[in-house]
Design a protein around this motif. Structure first.
Motif, mmCIF file in Angstrom:
data_model
loop_
_atom_site.group_PDB
_atom_site.id
_atom_site.type_symbol
_atom_site.label_atom_id
_atom_site.label_comp_id
_atom_site.label_asym_id
_atom_site.label_seq_id
_atom_site.Cartn_x
_atom_site.Cartn_y
_atom_site.Cartn_z
ATOM 1 N N HIS A 21 0.838 -1.200 0.000
ATOM 2 C CA HIS A 21 0.000 0.000 0.000
ATOM 3 C C HIS A 21 0.874 1.251 0.000
ATOM 4 N N LEU A 36 -4.380 4.948 -3.073
ATOM 5 C CA LEU A 36 -5.245 3.787 -2.891
ATOM 6 C C LEU A 36 -5.605 3.645 -1.421
ATOM 7 N N GLN A 40 -8.072 -1.593 -1.110
ATOM 8 C CA GLN A 40 -7.779 -1.741 -2.542
ATOM 9 C C GLN A 40 -6.455 -2.465 -2.744
ATOM 10 N N ALA A 59 -7.285 1.455 -11.523
ATOM 11 C CA ALA A 59 -8.046 2.104 -10.455
ATOM 12 C C ALA A 59 -7.961 3.621 -10.533
#
Length: 220
Positions: A21, A36, A40, A59
């Motif tokens: 992440h 994000l 996600q 995304a």
């Protein structure tokens, strides 16, 4: 001789989603794009770094341009290789590995994580000496769910001639790989799986690593 047991890494032995992440958001920030969520990032894990970056790009509405993907992947891997500080082993995972090793099981690792970041996180968590072989997502031309990486790991452990062997993972990718390789699959249910556990047809589904050790230790 004790069986060979090959493990997946991310979502099985370690929760690396926080570091993934952070790496993804560092890349997106440099591009002036919104970050994000952790959820996600967890959902993008499983098929290797190139697919993670592809999903990250989708995304954020970025075009599927090979040059852009290559540039963002290179930046992502720079952060990813050094990103170990937020990664944690799942409760009982390290103790289970040590117990199995002490009992004579031959342990291997088969992950879609690139080999460099895999070695970095194993060193950080002091796990490197537990595995007789480590196969990363870029170690071979093909990666999971293709059975080739698992077959390669089993051959390195001397378990490619019909000897007892098991694969332990957390995801649909791992289940497909194990079934394609003809190897019994043990499912860790606390990882990054998206489908119902029963749909992955595991020989064992567990959320406590002591249950895995007990199951593997049964006479066969």
């Amino acid at each position: 001789m004790r069986p060979a047991v090959v493990f997946d890494l991310d979502g099985t032995l370690i929760d690396s989603a926080p570091d993934l992440h952070a790496a993804a958001n560092a890349v997106l920030k440099a591009e002036g794009l919104a970050p994000l969520t952790l959820a996600q990032a967890r959902g993008f894990v499983g098929n290797g770094a190139p697919v993670f970056v592809q999903r990250m790009m989708a995304a954020r509405g970025l075009p599927e341009a090979p040059e852009l993907h290559a540039r963002l992947l290179a930046r992502f891997l720079e952060h990813y290789e050094a990103g170990v500080q937020l990664t944690r082993p799942y409760p009982g995972a390290i103790e289970a590995l040590r117990s199995l090793q002490a009992a004579g099981f031959r342990l291997g690792l088969c992950t879609n994580k690139p080999f460099g970041p895999t070695q970095a996180v194993l060193a950080h968590l002091k796990l490197s000496g537990l595995f007789g072989t480590v196969v990363g997502g870029d170690s071979l031309p093909r990666r999971k769910p293709d059975p080739a990486p698992l077959h390669h790991a089993l051959a390195a452990l001397g378990a490619d001639g019909g000897a007892a062997a098991f694969f332990v993972g957390d995801s649909e990718v791992d289940a497909e790989c194990a079934h394609a390789a003809g190897v019994p699959f043990a499912l860790f249910t606390e990882g990054y799986r998206k489908s119902p556990a029963e749909s992955l047809r595991p020989a064992l589904a567990f959320d406590d690593y002591t249950a895995l050790v007990s199951w593997l230790s049964q006479p066969r």
